[in-house]
Write a protein that holds these residues in place. Structure first.
Motif, PDB file in Angstrom:
ATOM      1  N   TYR A  48     -28.061   8.887  -1.917  1.00  0.00           N
ATOM      2  CA  TYR A  48     -28.262   7.762  -2.505  1.00  0.00           C
ATOM      3  C   TYR A  48     -29.288   6.693  -1.551  1.00  0.00           C
ATOM      4  O   TYR A  48     -29.657   7.039  -0.625  1.00  0.00           O
ATOM      5  N   TYR A  49     -29.649   5.733  -2.373  1.00  0.00           N
ATOM      6  CA  TYR A  49     -30.806   4.792  -1.988  1.00  0.00           C
ATOM      7  C   TYR A  49     -30.192   4.195  -0.821  1.00  0.00           C
ATOM      8  O   TYR A  49     -29.111   3.722  -0.310  1.00  0.00           O
ATOM      9  N   SER A  50     -31.187   3.966   0.076  1.00  0.00           N
ATOM     10  CA  SER A  50     -30.918   2.801   1.214  1.00  0.00           C
ATOM     11  C   SER A  50     -31.204   1.595   0.824  1.00  0.00           C
ATOM     12  O   SER A  50     -32.473   1.405   0.194  1.00  0.00           O
ATOM     13  N   ILE A  51     -30.399   0.584   1.058  1.00  0.00           N
ATOM     14  CA  ILE A  51     -30.782  -0.945   0.760  1.00  0.00           C
ATOM     15  C   ILE A  51     -30.559  -1.570   2.135  1.00  0.00           C
ATOM     16  O   ILE A  51     -29.906  -1.799   2.864  1.00  0.00           O
ATOM     17  N   VAL A  52     -31.944  -2.020   2.538  1.00  0.00           N
ATOM     18  CA  VAL A  52     -32.070  -2.403   3.850  1.00  0.00           C
ATOM     19  C   VAL A  52     -32.187  -3.958   3.610  1.00  0.00           C
ATOM     20  O   VAL A  52     -33.193  -4.487   3.066  1.00  0.00           O
ATOM     21  N   VAL A  53     -31.345  -4.536   4.534  1.00  0.00           N
ATOM     22  CA  VAL A  53     -31.460  -6.140   4.628  1.00  0.00           C
ATOM     23  C   VAL A  53     -30.796  -6.662   5.690  1.00  0.00           C
ATOM     24  O   VAL A  53     -30.134  -5.817   6.424  1.00  0.00           O
ATOM     25  N   CYS A  54     -31.139  -7.681   5.957  1.00  0.00           N
ATOM     26  CA  CYS A  54     -30.581  -8.293   7.421  1.00  0.00           C
ATOM     27  C   CYS A  54     -29.229  -8.009   7.488  1.00  0.00           C
ATOM     28  O   CYS A  54     -28.449  -8.487   6.452  1.00  0.00           O
ATOM     29  N   ARG A  55     -28.435  -7.570   8.711  1.00  0.00           N
ATOM     30  CA  ARG A  55     -27.256  -7.644   8.846  1.00  0.00           C
ATOM     31  C   ARG A  55     -26.609  -8.912   9.293  1.00  0.00           C
ATOM     32  O   ARG A  55     -25.143  -9.130   9.340  1.00  0.00           O
ATOM     33  N   GLY A  56     -27.267  -9.891   9.664  1.00  0.00           N
ATOM     34  CA  GLY A  56     -26.783 -11.175   9.969  1.00  0.00           C
ATOM     35  C   GLY A  56     -26.121 -10.949  11.404  1.00  0.00           C
ATOM     36  O   GLY A  56     -24.837 -11.522  11.406  1.00  0.00           O
ATOM     37  N   CYS A  57     -26.819 -10.496  12.483  1.00  0.00           N
ATOM     38  CA  CYS A  57     -26.345 -10.575  13.881  1.00  0.00           C
ATOM     39  C   CYS A  57     -25.923 -11.782  14.512  1.00  0.00           C
ATOM     40  O   CYS A  57     -26.450 -12.747  14.181  1.00  0.00           O
ATOM     41  N   LYS A  58     -24.800 -11.495  14.975  1.00  0.00           N
ATOM     42  CA  LYS A  58     -24.275 -12.887  15.834  1.00  0.00           C
ATOM     43  C   LYS A  58     -25.392 -13.139  17.007  1.00  0.00           C
ATOM     44  O   LYS A  58     -25.511 -14.203  17.338  1.00  0.00           O
ATOM     45  N   ASP A  59     -25.738 -11.769  17.596  1.00  0.00           N
ATOM     46  CA  ASP A  59     -26.544 -12.152  19.126  1.00  0.00           C
ATOM     47  C   ASP A  59     -27.718 -11.414  18.628  1.00  0.00           C
ATOM     48  O   ASP A  59     -27.841 -10.145  19.071  1.00  0.00           O
ATOM     49  N   PRO A  60     -28.521 -11.661  17.843  1.00  0.00           N
ATOM     50  CA  PRO A  60     -29.579 -10.884  17.204  1.00  0.00           C
ATOM     51  C   PRO A  60     -30.724 -10.269  18.205  1.00  0.00           C
ATOM     52  O   PRO A  60     -31.181 -10.894  19.039  1.00  0.00           O
TER      53      PRO A  60
END
Ligand code: SF4
Ligand code: SF4
Ligand code: SF4
Lengths: 135, 580
Positions: A48-60
């Motif tokens: 399937y496709y990869s949908i790549v977007v920021c995961r919103g890390c707490k401690d980036p």
């Protein structure tokens, strides 16, 4: 409660790029596949496709990699870029190994999701959602 | 307009900027202008003098479903104007690399492919891609050879049928879409052209982004929320199998019936419930009509080994190598689709030819000697698989002839009475009545399946048909479709892009055009194409239609040759198109 974007049903993606174009259009005011903080990449016929977007890390990790203090934490996860401090070194991009940071081909500055949610209603298949996060 | 102009003989690449072309807006209108100015109507389609034109439209990539590219060329299958459309990522890749169209002339000295990355346009060696067993391998190799821009690039290429000049070879676009009909792949082959890779990184802004966003959203929501497009996403075009069978318009066993007793087994519902693997969309299309099934073929059964492939299916394919060949189950239909697709041939044409061959074999016009022992028999998947392999191999004179098209078969072996060919090619899968035949004859986009004829038939079921009204409405619709194909939006979304919506979407991206000019553009394009067709020697004829079309009951009863003749005569009066 603050929110962040999340890819809820990656397996359902049809690869239409409507979300990619929506971020470019709604947030960056342009028609583009590159000026967009979300990417959809085909993985051949079998996966399937990869949908790549920021995961919103707490401690980036991207923030920690930035030598010039151009990234600060966003409430609810992820980062906010201060362009006036950014040297366009690309170290944040290298640090985010999921590939959520692209560099602008014009000025070399990072393109990073700000979790605004503008793209969400433009996924015709309900794959993207805004998720509440504990602050 | 920015047009790429490539001469393969001279290995010369030019980019032409010409504001005089802006009046043509784009798509088919632009392609017609470029093509008719650069291709002599009398040219031999397989000679270097044939020209291929690609064009995208003003709405491409900017609006939902504006994902089609038009191709124009002279068809080696019927010697007429070839016009074909394909989706996938091609149109948006052309847009983001900064071009509106492309002209390809001449013939390369050896196999080549063209790589376009923004301003860099190169002609590269493709000897290693020639005669590969699978069109999908060509795609995989190119993805590694040209790694730039995953997610927005497009790969179009031929299969080995194109390399071997089988007259109905297609061009595959991004695995699941095709320039299917009339032999664009053959023209590629004749030019020693294997593939084109397109990728670019341009950004585009419109003068009034606010206005653009507003119109975009209206159209997006219309498509997403209304039922107009539902059928295309839910079951895809194969939703049509059951209803077409119910009214008796599903061509079965080479048009010897309009009803297929095994229609349930090959229906859209059956596929969706049992074999559907995933749905896919063209770029910027919220619909996602592309249905892909998985095909699992066990081999060495005792060791549980399997071959698994992924096969796109659509209504036309299920008719062409399903009902029309009497194939009784879905997996078998998939096998026939898969082998044809892998070799790069137009499935609709192939299905028509195999149908004719089956009747010809039954009537002993051809025998074991010609077929090299293959028994042509309705429903026998394995035999058809072998025959297809032999066509691709050009195994003997008979199979070579099958590769030349149905006209060539009839000339050599006879069987005209059951050779289902309309206007130079095997028709789409709608035996709905006179409209479906007339639509094929006078439809301008011979390559395309969607002429309005069969929907006219269906709208008028149970009513007496008036040939004048039929022809008038087909011509009017075809002229309007020239506009939609200039924009270029997907014709599945034609209800969404009505006249006012089309104007609104153009205005919002800064293209001010009046309703009158838009309609004129369609009519003018229509006229120009007919002019070229006439110069190429095309004539309207009813004579060539097989008797079978008039001796099998359609949903409008038995179709009368006389009625078709009257319609053609009337069309000729209207448009001065010559009759045979
Ligand atoms: S850009 Fe990458 S590292 Fe930074 S917050 Fe997002 S996911 Fe985390
Ligand atoms: S949430 Fe906002 S910034 Fe992030 S991808 Fe969507 S539109 Fe772009
Ligand atoms: S809009 Fe939805 S379906 Fe389309 S590419 Fe994005 S995530 Fe996939």
């Amino acid at each position: 409660m603050p929110k962040k974007i999340t890819v809820r049903h990656i397996e359902r993606c049809v690869g239409c790029l409507c979300c990619v174009m929506a971020c470019a259009r709604e947030r960056f005011n342009t028609l583009s596949v590159d000026q967009s903080a979300i990417s959809v990449i085909a993985a051949g016929q079998t996966a399937y496709y990869s949908i790549v977007v920021c995961r919103g890390c707490k401690d980036p990790v991207c923030l920690r990699a930035c030598p010039s203090g151009a990234l600060r934490k966003r409430k609810g996860g992820g980062v906010i870029l201060d362009k006036s401090k950014c040297d366009a070194c690309g170290l944040c991009k290298d640090a985010c190994i999921i590939g959520a940071i692209k560099l602008d081909s014009q000025n070399g500055m990072p393109i990073i999701c700000i979790h605004c949610g503008l793209c969400v209603p433009f996924c015709p298949h309900g794959i993207l959602e805004m998720e509440e996060v504990e602050s | 307009m920015r047009i790429i102009d490539i001469d393969l003989t001279k290995r010369r690449v030019k980019v032409v900027e010409d504001s005089k072309l802006n009046q043509f807006l784009g798509g088919v209108s632009l392609a017609t202008e470029l093509f008719t100015k650069s291709c002599d109507p009398k040219v031999d389609p397989l000679s270097p003098e044939n020209v291929i034109v690609f064009a995208i439209g003003p709405l491409t990539a900017a609006y939902p479903t504006a994902a089609k590219t038009v191709a124009m060329f002279k068809s080696p299958l019927n010697n007429e104007l070839g016009e074909s459309y394909a989706g996938g990522r091609l149109a948006s890749a052309i847009r983001f690399s900064g071009y509106d169209g492309m002209i390809i002339r001449g013939k390369a000295s050896h196999p080549v492919y063209i790589a376009i990355h923004d301003d860099s346009i190169t002609i590269k060696n493709a000897e290693l891609l020639w005669n590969l067993r699978s069109v999908f391998s060509v795609g995989r190799i190119l993805r590694d050879a040209e790694p730039q821009g995953p997610g927005r690039r497009s790969f179009i290429r031929t299969g080995r049928a194109g390399d071997r000049l089988i007259k109905y070879s297609y061009v595959n676009v991004d695995n699941y879409r095709h320039f299917g009909r009339l032999g664009l792949g053959t023209v590629f082959g004749s030019k020693n052209l294997k593939a084109i890779v397109v990728e670019g990184t341009q950004d585009i802004t419109f003068p009034d982004m606010k206005a653009y966003k507003k119109v975009y959203k209206t159209i997006f929501n219309h498509i997403k929320d209304s039922d107009d497009m539902d059928k295309y996403h839910i079951l895809g075009t194969s939703a049509g199998i059951q209803p077409m069978n119910v009214i008796g318009g599903l061509p079965t066993r080479n048009f010897s019936s309009g009803r297929f007793e095994f229609a349930d087994n090959i229906s859209g519902e059956y596929f969706a419930e049992n074999l559907l693997l995933r749905k896919i969309a063209c770029s910027q299309c919220p619909v996602g009509c592309i249905h892909v099934a998985y095909l699992r073929i066990p081999y060495k059964k005792e060791e549980y080994d399997v071959e698994t492939t992924f096969v796109p299916y659509d209504y036309e394919l299920l008719y062409a190598v399903g009902s029309n060949l009497g194939i009784e189950n879905a997996s078998d239909v998939l096998r026939l689709i898969e082998i044809t697709d892998r070799n790069g041939m137009d499935i609709i044409t192939l299905g028509g030819i195999l149908g004719w061959a089956t009747d010809a074999f039954q009537q002993e016009l051809i025998t074991h000697k010609e077929t090299m022992g293959v028994v042509f028999e309705y429903g026998s998947t394995m035999n058809y698989l072998t025959a297809i392999e032999l066509i691709v191999r050009r195994a003997n004179e008979f199979y070579e002839t099958l590769g030349e098209g149905l006209d060539a078969c009839v000339k050599k072996y006879g069987g005209k009475d059951f050779a289902i060919i309309i206007g130079g090619q095997t028709p789409a899968g709608y035996f709905t009545g006179p409209g479906s035949i007339i639509g094929h004859l006078i439809g301008q986009r011979h390559s395309h399946l969607c002429n309005a004829g069969y929907s006219y038939d269906q709208k008028h079921l149970g009513k007496e048909l008036d040939y004048k009204d039929l022809v008038d409405s087909l011509v009017k619709e075809e002229q309007w479709r020239q506009v939609l194909n200039s924009l270029v939006v997907c014709l599945f979304a034609r209800k969404v892009y009505n006249v006012s919506r089309s104007l609104e979407s153009l205005n919002a991206i800064g293209l001010k055009i009046s309703k009158k000019d838009l309609i004129n553009l369609g009519q003018e394009t229509y006229r120009k194409k007919n002019e070229w067709k006439i110069a190429a020697g095309q004539k309207m004829s009813v004579k060539h239609l097989a008797d079978r079309l008039f001796s099998v009951e359609s949903p409008h009863g038995y179709i009368e040759r006389e009625f078709i003749q009257q319609a053609i005569d009337y069309y000729s009066e209207l448009t001065s198109f010559p009759l045979e």
